[in-house]
Design a protein around this motif. Structure first.
Motif, short mmCIF file in Angstrom:
data_model
loop_
_atom_site.label_atom_id
_atom_site.label_comp_id
_atom_site.label_asym_id
_atom_site.label_seq_id
_atom_site.Cartn_x
_atom_site.Cartn_y
_atom_site.Cartn_z
N SER A 23 0.85 -1.19 0.00
CA SER A 23 0.00 0.00 0.00
C SER A 23 0.88 1.25 0.00
N MET A 24 0.37 2.30 -0.60
CA MET A 24 1.15 3.52 -0.80
C MET A 24 0.65 4.63 0.12
N ILE A 25 1.58 5.39 0.66
CA ILE A 25 1.27 6.54 1.50
C ILE A 25 1.76 7.77 0.75
N GLY A 26 0.91 8.73 0.51
CA GLY A 26 1.33 9.97 -0.15
C GLY A 26 2.06 10.86 0.82
N CYS A 27 3.11 11.50 0.36
CA CYS A 27 3.90 12.40 1.18
C CYS A 27 4.10 13.70 0.43
N LYS A 28 4.14 14.80 1.14
CA LYS A 28 4.32 16.10 0.51
C LYS A 28 5.79 16.48 0.37
N TYR A 29 6.63 15.87 1.15
CA TYR A 29 8.02 16.31 1.20
C TYR A 29 8.97 15.15 0.93
N LYS A 30 10.23 15.50 0.66
CA LYS A 30 11.26 14.49 0.43
C LYS A 30 11.66 13.76 1.71
N SER A 31 11.05 14.12 2.81
CA SER A 31 11.49 13.58 4.10
C SER A 31 11.14 12.11 4.29
N SER A 32 10.29 11.56 3.47
CA SER A 32 9.92 10.16 3.61
C SER A 32 10.93 9.30 2.87
N LYS A 33 11.98 8.96 3.55
CA LYS A 33 13.09 8.23 2.95
C LYS A 33 12.90 6.73 3.11
N THR A 34 13.50 5.99 2.19
CA THR A 34 13.46 4.54 2.24
C THR A 34 14.83 4.00 1.88
N THR A 35 15.02 2.72 2.04
CA THR A 35 16.31 2.09 1.73
C THR A 35 16.10 1.01 0.67
N GLU A 36 17.19 0.60 0.06
CA GLU A 36 17.12 -0.45 -0.95
C GLU A 36 16.60 -1.75 -0.35
N SER A 37 17.01 -2.08 0.86
CA SER A 37 16.54 -3.32 1.49
C SER A 37 15.03 -3.28 1.72
N HIS A 38 14.49 -2.12 2.06
CA HIS A 38 13.04 -1.98 2.23
C HIS A 38 12.34 -2.18 0.88
N MET A 39 12.87 -1.57 -0.17
CA MET A 39 12.25 -1.68 -1.49
C MET A 39 12.28 -3.11 -2.02
N LYS A 40 13.32 -3.87 -1.69
CA LYS A 40 13.42 -5.27 -2.13
C LYS A 40 12.37 -6.15 -1.46
N ARG A 41 11.87 -5.75 -0.31
CA ARG A 41 10.88 -6.55 0.43
C ARG A 41 9.45 -6.26 0.00
N LEU A 42 9.25 -5.31 -0.90
CA LEU A 42 7.90 -4.97 -1.36
C LEU A 42 7.33 -6.11 -2.20
N PRO A 43 5.99 -6.28 -2.18
CA PRO A 43 5.37 -7.42 -2.88
C PRO A 43 5.16 -7.17 -4.38
N PHE A 44 5.92 -6.28 -4.97
CA PHE A 44 5.86 -6.05 -6.41
C PHE A 44 7.26 -5.72 -6.90
N ASN A 45 7.44 -5.76 -8.20
CA ASN A 45 8.74 -5.52 -8.80
C ASN A 45 8.97 -4.01 -8.94
N ILE A 46 9.75 -3.46 -8.04
CA ILE A 46 9.99 -2.01 -8.04
C ILE A 46 10.73 -1.57 -9.30
#
Length: 61
Positions: A23-46
């Protein structure tokens, strides 16, 4: 100790963050940072989402 690189995900003119259930959360600012390891755990092909132009991934400042 080396820390993991931080990224922001753009969708159109805004920024988004994904929960691990995909699920996606909308953010207004660049402050919502993520990491490559987090993106690899997503249930779709980023990489496919980036290739299709739906989202853009940028290295955080």
């Amino acid at each position: 100790m080396e820390t993991e690189k931080q990224y922001v995900i753009r969708c159109g003119n805004g920024y988004v963050r994904f929960n691990l259930d995909g699920s996606m959360i909308g953010c207004k600012y660049k402050s919502s940072k993520t990491t490559e390891s987090h993106m690899k755990r997503l249930p779709f092909n980023i990489d496919l989402a980036v290739a299709s132009g739906i989202i853009k991934i940028e290295e955080a400042e």
